[in-house]
Design a protein around this motif. Structure first.
Motif, PDB file in Angstrom:
ATOM      1  N   GLY A 135      60.762  20.728  54.369  1.00 21.55           N
ATOM      2  CA  GLY A 135      59.498  21.347  54.721  1.00 21.55           C
ATOM      3  C   GLY A 135      59.108  21.951  53.566  1.00 21.55           C
ATOM      4  O   GLY A 135      59.540  21.466  52.214  1.00 21.55           O
ATOM      5  N   VAL A 136      58.290  23.047  53.902  1.00 23.65           N
ATOM      6  CA  VAL A 136      57.513  23.492  52.581  1.00 23.65           C
ATOM      7  C   VAL A 136      57.950  25.225  52.545  1.00 23.65           C
ATOM      8  O   VAL A 136      57.767  25.570  53.601  1.00 23.65           O
ATOM      9  N   PHE A 137      57.727  25.669  51.310  1.00 16.55           N
ATOM     10  CA  PHE A 137      58.017  27.072  51.359  1.00 16.55           C
ATOM     11  C   PHE A 137      56.406  27.656  50.808  1.00 16.55           C
ATOM     12  O   PHE A 137      56.243  27.444  49.711  1.00 16.55           O
ATOM     13  N   PHE A 138      55.724  28.300  51.491  1.00 10.65           N
ATOM     14  CA  PHE A 138      54.591  28.736  51.008  1.00 10.65           C
ATOM     15  C   PHE A 138      54.456  30.314  50.552  1.00 10.65           C
ATOM     16  O   PHE A 138      55.314  31.094  51.122  1.00 10.65           O
ATOM     17  N   VAL A 139      53.635  30.383  49.507  1.00 11.27           N
ATOM     18  CA  VAL A 139      53.467  31.776  49.062  1.00 11.27           C
ATOM     19  C   VAL A 139      51.963  31.777  48.998  1.00 11.27           C
ATOM     20  O   VAL A 139      51.003  31.101  48.229  1.00 11.27           O
ATOM     21  N   PHE A 140      51.442  32.937  50.007  1.00  9.13           N
ATOM     22  CA  PHE A 140      49.769  33.089  50.084  1.00  9.13           C
ATOM     23  C   PHE A 140      49.702  34.464  49.348  1.00  9.13           C
ATOM     24  O   PHE A 140      50.287  35.563  49.602  1.00  9.13           O
ATOM     25  N   GLU A 141      48.630  34.665  48.607  1.00 10.64           N
ATOM     26  CA  GLU A 141      48.096  36.047  48.354  1.00 10.64           C
ATOM     27  C   GLU A 141      46.914  36.287  49.262  1.00 10.64           C
ATOM     28  O   GLU A 141      45.892  35.616  48.862  1.00 10.64           O
ATOM     29  N   LEU A 142      46.941  37.227  50.082  1.00  6.51           N
ATOM     30  CA  LEU A 142      45.944  37.534  50.851  1.00  6.51           C
ATOM     31  C   LEU A 142      45.060  38.787  50.738  1.00  6.51           C
ATOM     32  O   LEU A 142      45.361  39.941  50.270  1.00  6.51           O
ATOM     33  N   GLU A 143      43.812  38.555  50.705  1.00  5.16           N
ATOM     34  CA  GLU A 143      42.638  39.985  50.504  1.00  5.16           C
ATOM     35  C   GLU A 143      42.538  40.388  51.821  1.00  5.16           C
ATOM     36  O   GLU A 143      42.067  39.694  52.779  1.00  5.16           O
ATOM     37  N   VAL A 144      42.651  41.757  52.231  1.00  7.54           N
ATOM     38  CA  VAL A 144      42.231  42.288  53.352  1.00  7.54           C
ATOM     39  C   VAL A 144      41.539  43.715  53.093  1.00  7.54           C
ATOM     40  O   VAL A 144      41.379  44.550  53.867  1.00  7.54           O
ATOM     41  N   GLY A 145      40.998  43.616  52.020  1.00  9.34           N
ATOM     42  CA  GLY A 145      40.227  44.987  51.683  1.00  9.34           C
ATOM     43  C   GLY A 145      40.909  46.066  51.058  1.00  9.34           C
ATOM     44  O   GLY A 145      40.152  47.153  50.874  1.00  9.34           O
ATOM     45  N   ALA A 146      42.141  45.870  50.947  1.00  5.87           N
ATOM     46  CA  ALA A 146      42.939  47.067  50.288  1.00  5.87           C
ATOM     47  C   ALA A 146      43.061  47.049  48.936  1.00  5.87           C
ATOM     48  O   ALA A 146      43.120  45.749  48.319  1.00  5.87           O
ATOM     49  N   ALA A 147      43.587  47.796  48.129  1.00  2.02           N
ATOM     50  CA  ALA A 147      43.694  47.987  46.908  1.00  2.02           C
ATOM     51  C   ALA A 147      44.825  46.858  46.469  1.00  2.02           C
ATOM     52  O   ALA A 147      44.614  46.146  45.397  1.00  2.02           O
ATOM     53  N   ILE A 148      45.827  46.951  47.114  1.00  5.39           N
ATOM     54  CA  ILE A 148      47.055  45.858  46.872  1.00  5.39           C
ATOM     55  C   ILE A 148      46.896  44.901  47.783  1.00  5.39           C
ATOM     56  O   ILE A 148      46.787  45.060  49.016  1.00  5.39           O
ATOM     57  N   PRO A 149      47.117  43.600  47.440  1.00  5.52           N
ATOM     58  CA  PRO A 149      46.928  42.658  48.196  1.00  5.52           C
ATOM     59  C   PRO A 149      48.220  42.400  49.290  1.00  5.52           C
ATOM     60  O   PRO A 149      49.202  43.044  49.074  1.00  5.52           O
ATOM     61  N   ILE A 150      48.110  41.619  50.342  1.00  6.11           N
ATOM     62  CA  ILE A 150      49.060  41.324  51.186  1.00  6.11           C
ATOM     63  C   ILE A 150      49.777  39.917  50.740  1.00  6.11           C
ATOM     64  O   ILE A 150      48.872  39.035  50.601  1.00  6.11           O
ATOM     65  N   LEU A 186      40.483  39.519  56.549  1.00  9.97           N
ATOM     66  CA  LEU A 186      41.660  38.553  55.899  1.00  9.97           C
ATOM     67  C   LEU A 186      40.955  37.107  55.335  1.00  9.97           C
ATOM     68  O   LEU A 186      40.745  36.278  56.249  1.00  9.97           O
ATOM     69  N   GLN A 187      41.576  37.015  54.038  1.00  8.91           N
ATOM     70  CA  GLN A 187      41.255  35.454  53.462  1.00  8.91           C
ATOM     71  C   GLN A 187      42.297  35.379  52.523  1.00  8.91           C
ATOM     72  O   GLN A 187      42.847  36.272  51.876  1.00  8.91           O
ATOM     73  N   ILE A 188      42.425  33.878  52.257  1.00 11.13           N
ATOM     74  CA  ILE A 188      43.223  33.799  51.046  1.00 11.13           C
ATOM     75  C   ILE A 188      42.600  33.667  49.748  1.00 11.13           C
ATOM     76  O   ILE A 188      41.697  33.029  49.476  1.00 11.13           O
ATOM     77  N   ARG A 189      43.422  34.489  48.965  1.00 12.14           N
ATOM     78  CA  ARG A 189      43.122  34.552  47.346  1.00 12.14           C
ATOM     79  C   ARG A 189      43.608  33.429  46.636  1.00 12.14           C
ATOM     80  O   ARG A 189      42.885  32.775  45.781  1.00 12.14           O
ATOM     81  N   ARG A 190      44.897  33.350  46.791  1.00 11.76           N
ATOM     82  CA  ARG A 190      45.843  32.341  45.929  1.00 11.76           C
ATOM     83  C   ARG A 190      46.868  31.625  46.880  1.00 11.76           C
ATOM     84  O   ARG A 190      47.186  32.189  47.935  1.00 11.76           O
ATOM     85  N   MET A 191      47.252  30.392  46.640  1.00 15.78           N
ATOM     86  CA  MET A 191      48.101  29.587  47.399  1.00 15.78           C
ATOM     87  C   MET A 191      49.061  28.754  46.545  1.00 15.78           C
ATOM     88  O   MET A 191      48.437  28.057  45.852  1.00 15.78           O
ATOM     89  N   ILE A 192      50.188  28.528  47.133  1.00 22.73           N
ATOM     90  CA  ILE A 192      50.980  27.751  46.374  1.00 22.73           C
ATOM     91  C   ILE A 192      52.261  27.486  47.287  1.00 22.73           C
ATOM     92  O   ILE A 192      52.422  28.047  48.307  1.00 22.73           O
ATOM     93  N   PHE A 193      52.695  26.076  47.315  1.00 24.97           N
ATOM     94  CA  PHE A 193      53.985  25.879  48.119  1.00 24.97           C
ATOM     95  C   PHE A 193      54.856  24.884  47.297  1.00 24.97           C
ATOM     96  O   PHE A 193      54.552  24.263  46.204  1.00 24.97           O
ATOM     97  N   HIS A 194      56.242  25.038  47.848  1.00 24.28           N
ATOM     98  CA  HIS A 194      57.152  24.244  47.181  1.00 24.28           C
ATOM     99  C   HIS A 194      57.900  23.668  48.254  1.00 24.28           C
ATOM    100  O   HIS A 194      58.112  24.004  49.405  1.00 24.28           O
ATOM    101  N   VAL A 195      58.474  22.260  47.931  1.00 20.22           N
ATOM    102  CA  VAL A 195      59.369  21.388  49.052  1.00 20.22           C
ATOM    103  C   VAL A 195      60.831  22.265  49.072  1.00 20.22           C
ATOM    104  O   VAL A 195      61.226  21.969  47.700  1.00 20.22           O
ATOM    105  N   VAL A 196      61.349  22.506  50.214  1.00 20.39           N
ATOM    106  CA  VAL A 196      62.557  22.935  50.394  1.00 20.39           C
ATOM    107  C   VAL A 196      63.385  22.180  51.551  1.00 20.39           C
ATOM    108  O   VAL A 196      62.691  21.309  52.360  1.00 20.39           O
ATOM    109  N   GLY A 197      64.676  22.359  51.606  1.00 23.04           N
ATOM    110  CA  GLY A 197      65.365  21.732  52.603  1.00 23.04           C
ATOM    111  C   GLY A 197      66.725  21.304  51.928  1.00 23.04           C
ATOM    112  O   GLY A 197      66.853  20.899  50.903  1.00 23.04           O
ATOM    113  N   LYS A 198      67.930  21.396  52.919  1.00 23.67           N
ATOM    114  CA  LYS A 198      69.117  21.170  52.360  1.00 23.67           C
ATOM    115  C   LYS A 198      69.442  19.787  51.958  1.00 23.67           C
ATOM    116  O   LYS A 198      70.617  19.514  51.291  1.00 23.67           O
TER     117      LYS A 198
END
Length: 348
Positions: free
Chosen positions: A101-116, A12-24
């Motif tokens: 806090g922040v809302f992260f979105v990671f695209e993860l590489e796990v060796g499969a055809a479709i990322p996690i 497992l490794q991180i291919r792409r990452m981004i976050f946004h600041v959220v909170g009421k």
């Protein structure tokens, strides 16, 4: 089988990452750009792995969260825009006040055809850092206060959903929600638009079977009291309605088997059986009604005498002065009083 295989966890490794600041306390989320290339990936990979034990869900039809992730999967240029749309939807669905806090979105590489994909709500931490000068001179430490920080402790990750999209539609999610570890909070369920794959009722029965299989394998090594009535203990403990958490089930283990050393083979057997029965990762409240104790009981003496009975006709066992025990059976009549010619099936 777990959500990720051992091989996928290792690669497992991180291919792409981004976050946004959220909170009421914010009128609108603060939308940010992709961090490219990803930074401090070892730190965040460890955070993702620490939350792998969760509850299995699947997308409902027409889930907006699924649709947005499919846009990312099918179009690499959509990563930032669709992650921003996810953050906006996440904030909109949260009806109660929440800490910034922040809302992260990671695209993860796990060796499969479709990322996690990993969706994480990470709370900001208010910390004070101290700074020391190098050298041997007496000094006063300089203190700096930070509020926008990410820390290692698991509690900082309030919600995490690992998403494995189906080939053409749907997909499965491993969800860890620290505000509702046995299920998922209402607003997070609305945001993801998901439903539980395995019902707590079904898992309650599987949990009993995993403990029974473990008891049968290690029966001879257990203390006499537990060896004599281990299956009954399993049913009695499970019918008390405990919560099963794969990271904190020591009270259940001790109640059934007594104190079990950390390196005892029984622990390894139980881990294997929990995995084989599909309850090694999920947290759920055990439903006592799904843990029905069998009506037939078996009593066996040192001399080999066996008595089968149900709870309505339990024999009376009395202690004798000479240390032996006396068994009293009250019956309306005898059905069989003959030589047993089927001894092979009744040998111990």
């Amino acid at each position: 089988m777990g959500f990720l295989t051992d091989e996928e966890k290792a690669t497992l490794q991180i291919r792409r990452m981004i976050f946004h600041v959220v909170g009421k306390t914010l009128e609108e989320p603060i939308l940010l750009e992709e961090i490219a290339p990803p930074q401090h990936t070892d730190f965040f990979v460890d955070r993702v792995k620490s939350a792998l034990r969760g509850n299995l869900f699947e997308f409902r039809p027409r889930s907006d969260a699924e649709r947005m992730l499919r846009e990312i999967s099918g179009n690499s240029d959509a990563f930032t825009a669709q992650s921003q749309a996810l953050a906006l939807e996440f904030q909109k669905q949260h009806s109660a006040p929440t800490s910034v806090g922040v809302f992260f979105v990671f695209e993860l590489e796990v060796g499969a055809a479709i990322p996690i994909y990993a969706l994480i709500k990470y709370d900001n931490e208010d910390v004070v850092r101290y700074i020391l000068r190098s050298g041997d001179e007496p000094q006063v430490p300089r203190l700096e206060r930070f509020q926008e920080t990410f820390v290692r402790k698991p509690e900082a990750m309030q919600k995490i959903a690992l998403v494995r999209l189906g080939a053409s539609a749907g997909g499965h999610l491993m969800v860890r929600d620290r505000s509702n570890t046995a299920h998922i909070s209402d607003y997070f369920e609305r945001f993801l638009q998901v439903r539980r794959v395995n019902s707590p009722d079904e898992m309650s029965g599987k949990l009993v079977e995993a403990f029974k299989a473990t008891f049968k394998e290690h029966r001879t090594s257990l203390p006499e009291e537990i060896r004599r009535s281990g299956v009954n203990r399993i049913y009695e403990v499970m019918r008390q309605g405990h919560r099963f958490d794969p990271e904190a089930f020591e009270p259940i283990l001790t109640a059934i088997f007594g104190q079990v050393p950390e390196e005892a083979p029984l622990r390894r057997t139980l881990t294997r059986n929990l995995k084989q029965h599909g309850v090694s990762e999920e947290t759920f409240d055990i439903n006592p009604e799904r843990v029905q104790k069998p009506r037939k009981h078996r009593l066996e003496t040192d001399e080999g005498t066996q008595i089968l009975y149900d709870e309505d006709h339990e024999p009376t066992v009395r202690d004798r002065e000479d240390g032996r025990k006396e068994i009293l059976i009250v019956t309306t009549g005898l059905k069989v009083d003959d030589v047993d010619i089927d001894t092979g099936s009744r040998r111990r």
